[in-house]
Design a protein around this motif. Structure first.
Motif, PDB file in Angstrom:
ATOM      1  N   HIS A   1      -2.296 -18.643  -0.051  1.00  0.00           N
ATOM      2  CA  HIS A   1      -0.908 -19.440  -0.238  1.00  0.00           C
ATOM      3  C   HIS A   1      -0.859 -20.933   0.169  1.00  0.00           C
ATOM      4  O   HIS A   1      -0.651 -21.667  -0.640  1.00  0.00           O
ATOM      5  CB  HIS A   1       0.102 -18.704   0.393  1.00  0.00           C
ATOM      6  N   PHE A   2      -1.458 -20.905   1.300  1.00  0.00           N
ATOM      7  CA  PHE A   2      -1.525 -22.331   1.889  1.00  0.00           C
ATOM      8  C   PHE A   2      -2.611 -23.476   1.285  1.00  0.00           C
ATOM      9  O   PHE A   2      -2.247 -24.484   0.936  1.00  0.00           O
ATOM     10  CB  PHE A   2      -2.156 -22.436   3.391  1.00  0.00           C
ATOM     11  N   LEU A   3      -3.564 -22.643   0.816  1.00  0.00           N
ATOM     12  CA  LEU A   3      -4.676 -23.429  -0.160  1.00  0.00           C
ATOM     13  C   LEU A   3      -4.351 -23.572  -1.491  1.00  0.00           C
ATOM     14  O   LEU A   3      -5.036 -24.151  -2.462  1.00  0.00           O
ATOM     15  CB  LEU A   3      -5.996 -22.553   0.144  1.00  0.00           C
ATOM     16  N   ASP A   4      -3.343 -22.879  -1.901  1.00  0.00           N
ATOM     17  CA  ASP A   4      -2.977 -22.677  -3.292  1.00  0.00           C
ATOM     18  C   ASP A   4      -4.101 -22.282  -4.360  1.00  0.00           C
ATOM     19  O   ASP A   4      -4.256 -22.563  -5.077  1.00  0.00           O
ATOM     20  CB  ASP A   4      -2.584 -24.052  -3.652  1.00  0.00           C
ATOM     21  N   VAL A   5      -4.336 -21.034  -3.591  1.00  0.00           N
ATOM     22  CA  VAL A   5      -5.535 -20.256  -4.539  1.00  0.00           C
ATOM     23  C   VAL A   5      -5.082 -18.585  -4.557  1.00  0.00           C
ATOM     24  O   VAL A   5      -4.157 -18.311  -3.758  1.00  0.00           O
ATOM     25  CB  VAL A   5      -6.918 -20.351  -4.142  1.00  0.00           C
ATOM     26  N   ASP A   6      -5.630 -17.974  -5.596  1.00  0.00           N
ATOM     27  CA  ASP A   6      -5.457 -16.655  -5.566  1.00  0.00           C
ATOM     28  C   ASP A   6      -6.787 -15.833  -5.806  1.00  0.00           C
ATOM     29  O   ASP A   6      -7.334 -15.480  -6.629  1.00  0.00           O
ATOM     30  CB  ASP A   6      -4.617 -16.172  -6.749  1.00  0.00           C
ATOM     31  N   TRP A   7      -7.115 -15.227  -4.388  1.00  0.00           N
ATOM     32  CA  TRP A   7      -8.630 -14.324  -4.260  1.00  0.00           C
ATOM     33  C   TRP A   7      -8.199 -13.059  -4.272  1.00  0.00           C
ATOM     34  O   TRP A   7      -9.085 -12.242  -3.747  1.00  0.00           O
ATOM     35  CB  TRP A   7      -9.430 -15.246  -3.228  1.00  0.00           C
ATOM     36  N   ARG A   8      -7.135 -12.337  -4.544  1.00  0.00           N
ATOM     37  CA  ARG A   8      -6.727 -11.236  -4.376  1.00  0.00           C
ATOM     38  C   ARG A   8      -7.150 -10.086  -5.381  1.00  0.00           C
ATOM     39  O   ARG A   8      -7.556 -10.589  -6.241  1.00  0.00           O
ATOM     40  CB  ARG A   8      -4.977 -10.810  -4.310  1.00  0.00           C
ATOM     41  N   PHE A   9      -7.678  -9.025  -4.852  1.00  0.00           N
ATOM     42  CA  PHE A   9      -8.161  -7.807  -5.596  1.00  0.00           C
ATOM     43  C   PHE A   9      -7.534  -6.508  -4.747  1.00  0.00           C
ATOM     44  O   PHE A   9      -7.039  -6.515  -3.753  1.00  0.00           O
ATOM     45  CB  PHE A   9      -9.659  -7.942  -5.732  1.00  0.00           C
ATOM     46  N   THR A  10      -7.793  -5.649  -5.652  1.00  0.00           N
ATOM     47  CA  THR A  10      -7.549  -4.205  -5.281  1.00  0.00           C
ATOM     48  C   THR A  10      -8.387  -3.854  -3.931  1.00  0.00           C
ATOM     49  O   THR A  10      -9.510  -3.686  -3.914  1.00  0.00           O
ATOM     50  CB  THR A  10      -7.826  -3.074  -6.288  1.00  0.00           C
ATOM     51  N   GLY A  11      -7.575  -3.501  -3.085  1.00  0.00           N
ATOM     52  CA  GLY A  11      -8.116  -3.051  -1.518  1.00  0.00           C
ATOM     53  C   GLY A  11      -8.451  -3.961  -0.524  1.00  0.00           C
ATOM     54  O   GLY A  11      -9.269  -3.609   0.440  1.00  0.00           O
ATOM     55  N   ASP A  12      -8.376  -5.325  -0.891  1.00  0.00           N
ATOM     56  CA  ASP A  12      -8.702  -6.385   0.078  1.00  0.00           C
ATOM     57  C   ASP A  12      -8.077  -6.211   1.158  1.00  0.00           C
ATOM     58  O   ASP A  12      -8.515  -6.435   2.134  1.00  0.00           O
ATOM     59  CB  ASP A  12      -8.249  -7.570  -0.829  1.00  0.00           C
ATOM     60  N   GLU A  13      -6.803  -5.649   1.263  1.00  0.00           N
ATOM     61  CA  GLU A  13      -6.151  -5.687   2.509  1.00  0.00           C
ATOM     62  C   GLU A  13      -6.876  -4.758   3.587  1.00  0.00           C
ATOM     63  O   GLU A  13      -7.204  -4.816   4.834  1.00  0.00           O
ATOM     64  CB  GLU A  13      -4.721  -4.943   2.232  1.00  0.00           C
ATOM     65  N   TRP A  14      -7.454  -3.405   2.947  1.00  0.00           N
ATOM     66  CA  TRP A  14      -8.404  -2.581   3.750  1.00  0.00           C
ATOM     67  C   TRP A  14      -9.568  -3.021   4.262  1.00  0.00           C
ATOM     68  O   TRP A  14      -9.944  -2.914   5.506  1.00  0.00           O
ATOM     69  CB  TRP A  14      -8.577  -1.433   2.850  1.00  0.00           C
ATOM     70  N   ILE A  15     -10.250  -4.111   3.361  1.00  0.00           N
ATOM     71  CA  ILE A  15     -11.283  -4.684   3.707  1.00  0.00           C
ATOM     72  C   ILE A  15     -10.984  -5.852   5.215  1.00  0.00           C
ATOM     73  O   ILE A  15     -11.609  -5.674   6.030  1.00  0.00           O
ATOM     74  CB  ILE A  15     -12.145  -5.748   2.787  1.00  0.00           C
ATOM     75  N   LEU A  16      -9.910  -6.415   4.914  1.00  0.00           N
ATOM     76  CA  LEU A  16      -9.419  -7.234   5.951  1.00  0.00           C
ATOM     77  C   LEU A  16      -8.998  -6.555   7.220  1.00  0.00           C
ATOM     78  O   LEU A  16      -9.339  -6.970   8.402  1.00  0.00           O
ATOM     79  CB  LEU A  16      -7.935  -7.916   5.223  1.00  0.00           C
ATOM     80  N   ALA A  17      -8.494  -5.341   7.009  1.00  0.00           N
ATOM     81  CA  ALA A  17      -8.103  -4.512   8.215  1.00  0.00           C
ATOM     82  C   ALA A  17      -9.512  -4.093   8.801  1.00  0.00           C
ATOM     83  O   ALA A  17      -9.532  -4.035  10.371  1.00  0.00           O
ATOM     84  CB  ALA A  17      -7.190  -3.175   7.945  1.00  0.00           C
ATOM     85  N   ALA A  18     -10.370  -3.748   8.020  1.00  0.00           N
ATOM     86  CA  ALA A  18     -11.714  -3.046   8.680  1.00  0.00           C
ATOM     87  C   ALA A  18     -12.532  -4.264   9.583  1.00  0.00           C
ATOM     88  O   ALA A  18     -12.896  -3.979  10.653  1.00  0.00           O
ATOM     89  CB  ALA A  18     -12.745  -2.682   7.637  1.00  0.00           C
ATOM     90  N   LEU A  19     -12.573  -5.690   8.672  1.00  0.00           N
ATOM     91  CA  LEU A  19     -13.288  -6.749   9.481  1.00  0.00           C
ATOM     92  C   LEU A  19     -12.334  -7.143  10.817  1.00  0.00           C
ATOM     93  O   LEU A  19     -12.912  -7.310  11.881  1.00  0.00           O
ATOM     94  CB  LEU A  19     -13.252  -7.945   8.789  1.00  0.00           C
ATOM     95  N   SER A  20     -11.202  -6.980  10.888  1.00  0.00           N
ATOM     96  CA  SER A  20     -10.022  -7.412  11.766  1.00  0.00           C
ATOM     97  C   SER A  20     -10.165  -6.276  13.122  1.00  0.00           C
ATOM     98  O   SER A  20     -10.303  -6.827  14.293  1.00  0.00           O
ATOM     99  CB  SER A  20      -8.869  -7.583  11.593  1.00  0.00           C
ATOM    100  N   SER A  21     -10.340  -4.931  12.589  1.00  0.00           N
ATOM    101  CA  SER A  21     -10.583  -4.182  13.571  1.00  0.00           C
ATOM    102  C   SER A  21     -11.946  -4.464  14.374  1.00  0.00           C
ATOM    103  O   SER A  21     -11.950  -4.033  15.856  1.00  0.00           O
ATOM    104  CB  SER A  21     -10.726  -2.702  12.958  1.00  0.00           C
ATOM    105  N   VAL A  22     -13.043  -4.750  13.959  1.00  0.00           N
ATOM    106  CA  VAL A  22     -14.221  -5.109  14.610  1.00  0.00           C
ATOM    107  C   VAL A  22     -13.888  -6.191  15.466  1.00  0.00           C
ATOM    108  O   VAL A  22     -14.132  -6.328  16.522  1.00  0.00           O
ATOM    109  CB  VAL A  22     -15.250  -5.553  13.657  1.00  0.00           C
ATOM    110  N   VAL A  23     -13.184  -7.522  15.069  1.00  0.00           N
ATOM    111  CA  VAL A  23     -12.885  -8.704  15.780  1.00  0.00           C
ATOM    112  C   VAL A  23     -11.872  -7.821  17.043  1.00  0.00           C
ATOM    113  O   VAL A  23     -12.185  -8.271  18.027  1.00  0.00           O
ATOM    114  CB  VAL A  23     -12.139  -9.405  14.880  1.00  0.00           C
TER     115      VAL A  23
END
Length: 684
Positions: A69-91
């Motif tokens: 939103h800050f960069l004014d782009v839209d890279w959303r796709f189905t299931g992106d939240e789950w990928i985000l959650a998985a990567l963040s869990s590793v972090v």
């Protein structure tokens, strides 16, 4: 190097390195595992975690809706939240593990500190964001979690590197000793043996350019030896038969054969290492202040976090995620990371500077007191003076003989004498004859035959007894300077007189001037007669003199000066001055040389140089100044940042996110580390 069975709670930073789950090991499993190796492992571990987190942060930022939103782009796709959650869990679990395990450990010990703060901040961000993925109303804060963990790991990595470089003094000292030595066998041949196999009494050959493997005495050869790393003496020291050499110093020119006198724990280097280790573990009063401040900052952070959350949720009606953002920002900005680092880095740096300059701090609290000294008491003999009799004047009463001849006749006869004056006369003479006859004149001097002439070296009492004429005014003037005069009689005629004095060190004058410039009173303490003491005091500009003091009365004199309400340092050779050193607020053992006075004094000066006392006071002042600067850098920014993080200026559009809070916190850590590295011996 022996295993340092130390307690990690006394580590030089506010948090406990054992708190990092990855390092939860027992030192007993690692015999000989040094501080330095332990720090090295931790540096590598933080570095490894940081690069992984950095690599994962890039896709996390790209997938975060708020960043898009800050960069004014839209890279959303189905299931992106789950990928985000998985990567963040590793972090969270891999990158955040040192902080999470630290939180548990601090809570168990009921000592909440920096790990508690970081652990809470990342846990709140992670659990809140995961709840949003599972349907809770709000915004994802994974990107803040990821940037926070990354910046914290980077801060720790920088901190551990700083601490490692500062605490490497022991390893540098240990590295001074060579691994092998050339052992001289009975048949004169040499054999290379490990240094640890050397025994007292062994003879060892040291070739030009090689390090001396252990303390000893030269039995053969002449050379110059560089002792700079050990004693701070920049000029190479000439060594010949009978001279002492220190293990770890470097033989420069000729070959030397030495007889080993001390090995292992008894050696100078081992004792220096023991002192450096004591200094690094010695508690600093300012450190205690910093630890208390860090504890209260933690309490403030948790309280401020709870108030912030409650205020935004219950009184303003703002969304839960906004309140959570503010809470996380407050928790991060108050991390006492830099505060925990502020003092230890300065302590390590000052210990290192001190060791390099030939003085070793045994008691940090006493060293810190040195900056406020009102008076320094100097022992005279061996401290302000050389401690040995030296020929200062030759008076000639007879034109038949030159000054050199008078000295040569006296020195030739003195070869058989054990008197301290004899040594001074012998050292001054370039050459001597072998005496034909030698006898003592009870209580008056010595007599004999040298080079065919009858020679007597006698006291003023003998000359008066024999009613011999001499220029009394000249002799009286020299005697008034605290010098001892002996007369030389050749063929029953008075030929001349030799004056000997305990020479004042050139460095003593500079030291007294520097002390006066700092407003410190200089007092001299000596067992010598008042006339001698007054002369030395006048020459040096000493403020007060205690003369004819017996060794057991020295501590009382220190007490007397303290009774005037003064903070007092006692400077002595650490042998008969031990009670006085203990009585003083700051005990300084000077001129320890190759026999480091481990148990005397709060500070040990390796060289016989009174100027080191002034250098010590200057370093104490500089160290304290740096500590205060670091405490301000470490905690001062909190005063303005906490209200900003809590959202006090939200109405005017000014707000600090957790990521910006983490950047500010890490920046203060870097400033503190860099500031500590800029510590010098004295600062204007």
């Amino acid at each position: 190097m022996e295993n340092h069975n130390h307690n990690h709670e006394e580590h030089h930073h506010n948090h406990n390195p054992e708190d990092h789950g990855h390092h939860d090991h027992d030192h007993n499993e690692h015999e000989g595992h040094s501080h330095h190796e332990h720090h090295k492992q931790m540096v590598e571990d933080f570095k490894f975690r940081f690069w992984w987190v950095l690599a994962l942060t890039i896709p996390i930022l790209a997938l975060s809706p708020m960043i898009q939103h800050f960069l004014d782009v839209d890279w959303r796709f189905t299931g992106d939240e789950w990928i985000l959650a998985a990567l963040s869990s590793v972090v969270f679990f891999f990158g955040g593990w040192p902080f999470l395990s630290g939180l548990v450990d601090e809570v168990k010990k009921k000592q909440p500190g920096m790990m508690t703060l970081i652990g809470l901040a990342i846990s709140i961000a992670y659990l809140y964001s995961t709840a949003v993925v599972f349907g809770f109303e709000g915004d994802l804060l994974y990107w803040e979690l990821s940037t926070l963990v990354g910046i914290m790991l980077l801060g720790h990595w920088i901190e551990m590197r700083s601490v490692m470089s500062a605490s490497s003094a022991l390893e540098e000292l240990a590295a001074l000793l060579p691994g092998k030595a050339h052992l001289v066998k009975d048949d004169g041949s040499t054999e290379d043996v490990p240094v640890e196999e050397l025994k007292q009494g062994d003879n060892v050959l040291i070739k030009p350019g090689e390090k001396i493997p252990a303390d000893g005495n030269v039995v053969k050869g002449e050379s110059s030896v560089n002792e700079a790393m050990l004693t701070g003496e920049s000029k190479p020291v000439s060594k010949s038969k009978g001279d002492e050499v220190i293990g770890g110093s470097v033989n420069e020119k000729g070959s030397l054969t030495i007889e080993i006198s001390k090995t292992g724990d008894d050696s100078f280097l081992s004792q220096v290492m023991k002192l450096v280790e004591e200094a690094q573990q010695s508690k600093s009063r300012t450190q205690d202040l910093a630890n208390r401040a860090a504890f209260w900052l933690t309490i403030v952070a948790i309280t401020a976090g709870l108030i912030t959350f409650g205020a935004w949720v219950f009184f303003t009606g703002e969304s839960f995620d906004f309140a959570m953002n503010r809470t996380v920002a407050v928790m991060v900005i108050t991390c006492p990371h830099a505060l925990g680092l502020a003092i230890p880095l300065v302590v390590s740096r000052s210990t290192s500077i001190a060791a390099t300059n030939g003085f070793l701090i045994r008691d940090r609290a006493a060293f810190e007191q040195a900056r406020n000294l009102d008076a320094v008491i100097f022992d005279k003999t061996g401290t302000l003076t050389e401690g040995t009799f030296t020929v200062t004047d030759i008076l000639n009463f007879n034109d038949q003989y030159s000054d050199e001849e008078i000295l040569k006749y006296a020195a030739s006869l003195e070869q058989n004498s054990e008197h301290p004056l004899a040594k001074g006369i012998l050292e001054k003479a370039d050459e001597t004859w072998e005496p034909d006859e030698f006898d003592s004149i009870t209580g008056k001097g010595i007599k004999g035959k040298v080079n065919g002439k009858s020679v007597k070296v006698v006291s003023p009492g003998y000359v008066r007894e024999q009613e011999l004429d001499y220029p009394e005014e000249d002799v009286e003037e020299i005697s008034s300077q605290g010098k001892t005069v002996v007369f030389v009689i050749l063929e029953d005629e008075l030929a001349g007189a030799i004056a000997l004095g305990d020479e004042i060190r050139e460095s003593s004058k500079n030291a007294i001037i520097a002390m006066h410039d700092m407003g410190i009173e200089c007092i001299m303490l000596t067992g010598d007669n008042r006339q001698t003491a007054e002369y030395v005091a006048k020459e040096l500009g000493i403020d007060q003199v205690f003369a004819e003091v017996l060794p057991d009365e020295k501590a009382d004199k220190v007490k007397e000066v303290q009774g005037q309400g003064k903070l007092v340092a006692m400077t002595g050779d650490g042998v008969n001055d031990a009670p006085a050193l203990a009585q003083a607020d700051v005990g300084i053992a000077i001129g320890a040389g190759s026999d480091v006075a481990v148990e005397t004094g709060d500070i040990v000066l390796v060289k016989n140089n009174p100027e080191d006392v002034t250098a010590l006071v200057k370093l104490s002042k500089s160290t304290y100044r740096k500590m205060v600067q670091n405490l301000w850098w470490a905690s001062g920014y909190n005063i303005g940042a906490i209200p900003l993080a809590a959202g006090a200026m939200y109405a005017w559009g000014v707000i600090l996110s957790p990521a910006v809070g983490a950047i500010l916190m890490s920046l203060s850590t870097v400033i503190v580390a860099v500031n500590a590295r800029f510590l010098k011996m004295s600062e204007s």
